[in-house]
Design a protein around this motif. Structure first.
Motif, mmCIF file in Angstrom:
data_model
loop_
_atom_site.group_PDB
_atom_site.id
_atom_site.type_symbol
_atom_site.label_atom_id
_atom_site.label_comp_id
_atom_site.label_asym_id
_atom_site.label_seq_id
_atom_site.Cartn_x
_atom_site.Cartn_y
_atom_site.Cartn_z
ATOM 1 N N TYR A 22 0.829 -1.253 -0.018
ATOM 2 C CA TYR A 22 -0.062 -0.211 0.015
ATOM 3 C C TYR A 22 0.710 1.204 0.095
ATOM 4 O O TYR A 22 0.625 2.099 -0.698
ATOM 5 C CB TYR A 22 -1.076 0.041 1.248
ATOM 6 N N TYR A 25 2.129 3.022 -3.521
ATOM 7 C CA TYR A 25 1.505 3.728 -4.337
ATOM 8 C C TYR A 25 1.775 5.275 -3.864
ATOM 9 O O TYR A 25 1.763 6.084 -4.952
ATOM 10 C CB TYR A 25 -0.118 3.576 -3.993
ATOM 11 N N GLU A 61 -5.216 12.277 1.109
ATOM 12 C CA GLU A 61 -6.580 11.292 1.230
ATOM 13 C C GLU A 61 -6.381 10.360 0.274
ATOM 14 O O GLU A 61 -5.976 10.489 -1.019
ATOM 15 C CB GLU A 61 -7.841 12.030 0.777
ATOM 16 N N ALA A 62 -6.468 8.947 0.461
ATOM 17 C CA ALA A 62 -6.112 7.978 -0.404
ATOM 18 C C ALA A 62 -7.280 6.864 -0.477
ATOM 19 O O ALA A 62 -7.686 6.504 0.631
ATOM 20 C CB ALA A 62 -4.795 7.222 0.078
ATOM 21 N N ASP A 63 -7.624 6.430 -1.478
ATOM 22 C CA ASP A 63 -8.514 5.230 -1.671
ATOM 23 C C ASP A 63 -8.003 3.986 -2.498
ATOM 24 O O ASP A 63 -7.613 4.549 -3.533
ATOM 25 C CB ASP A 63 -9.878 5.784 -2.300
ATOM 26 N N TYR A 64 -7.815 3.021 -1.764
ATOM 27 C CA TYR A 64 -7.268 1.959 -2.427
ATOM 28 C C TYR A 64 -8.638 1.055 -2.871
ATOM 29 O O TYR A 64 -9.319 0.623 -2.444
ATOM 30 C CB TYR A 64 -6.497 0.901 -1.406
ATOM 31 N N LEU A 65 -8.524 0.900 -4.331
ATOM 32 C CA LEU A 65 -9.856 0.278 -5.122
ATOM 33 C C LEU A 65 -9.573 -1.091 -5.542
ATOM 34 O O LEU A 65 -10.483 -1.637 -5.546
ATOM 35 C CB LEU A 65 -10.334 1.686 -6.208
ATOM 36 N N THR A 91 -5.543 15.986 -7.883
ATOM 37 C CA THR A 91 -5.807 14.633 -7.772
ATOM 38 C C THR A 91 -4.652 13.814 -8.497
ATOM 39 O O THR A 91 -4.038 14.265 -9.301
ATOM 40 C CB THR A 91 -7.106 14.517 -8.526
ATOM 41 N N ASP A 93 -4.283 9.772 -9.513
ATOM 42 C CA ASP A 93 -5.038 8.328 -9.724
ATOM 43 C C ASP A 93 -4.020 7.246 -10.322
ATOM 44 O O ASP A 93 -3.399 7.877 -11.296
ATOM 45 C CB ASP A 93 -6.469 8.517 -10.817
ATOM 46 N N PHE A 102 -6.226 3.113 -7.740
ATOM 47 C CA PHE A 102 -5.740 4.081 -6.456
ATOM 48 C C PHE A 102 -6.160 5.456 -6.713
ATOM 49 O O PHE A 102 -5.927 6.039 -7.726
ATOM 50 C CB PHE A 102 -4.214 4.022 -6.244
ATOM 51 N N LYS A 103 -6.940 6.373 -5.767
ATOM 52 C CA LYS A 103 -7.303 7.550 -6.060
ATOM 53 C C LYS A 103 -6.624 8.323 -4.834
ATOM 54 O O LYS A 103 -6.944 7.861 -3.950
ATOM 55 C CB LYS A 103 -8.882 7.654 -6.156
ATOM 56 N N SER A 104 -6.265 9.612 -5.177
ATOM 57 C CA SER A 104 -5.951 10.459 -4.003
ATOM 58 C C SER A 104 -6.008 11.913 -4.476
ATOM 59 O O SER A 104 -6.131 12.258 -5.608
ATOM 60 C CB SER A 104 -4.247 10.219 -3.590
#
Length: 130
Positions: A22, A25, A61-65, A91, A93, A102-104
């Motif tokens: 993780y 990223y 801010e991170a989203d692990y998709l 942003t 991605d 992954f989006k941040s």
């Protein structure tokens, strides 16, 4: 216009499960930001030497998709959202083909040697807003 930076996943980027660890990223998006700044014509070494300013990450801010795996070819897509006097919001991605993995949302601040906020020179702000 978004900036694209390609990165291949190496064995060293993966964990015991064979997927990208993780924290890597964050390394990928850091490399992409460095290349974006370089490609728009900002020399960060000169910025520090001439103006005493460096960029620091203030917030992530991170989203692990979805998972990336060994030997995947990924793209980091960077887009400027807001630029103020001393703050830049982007942003970033990470994609594999059409899939977003992954989006941040990244907030950078400009700081001086004392760690206090500094105004980003207008010419550099203009380069970043293109």
């Amino acid at each position: 216009m978004p900036h694209r930076f390609s990165v291949r996943v190496y064995y060293e980027d993966t964990d015991l499960a064979g997927i990208v660890y993780y924290a890597n990223y964050l390394k990928f998006i850091e490399r992409a930001r460095s290349e974006w700044v370089r490609e728009i014509g900002v020399d960060q070494v000169a910025l520090k030497a001439e103006h005493g300013i460096v960029f620091a990450v203030r917030r992530v801010e991170a989203d692990y998709l979805a998972s990336a795996k060994f030997d995947d070819m990924l793209d980091v897509v960077t887009e400027v959202q807001v630029i103020s006097a001393a703050r830049i919001t982007l942003t970033q991605d990470v994609t594999r083909g059409d899939a977003v993995l992954f989006k941040s949302l990244i907030t950078l601040v400009c700081i001086g040697a004392d760690g206090r906020p500094q105004r980003l020179p207008a010419d550099i702000r203009q380069l970043m807003q293109r």
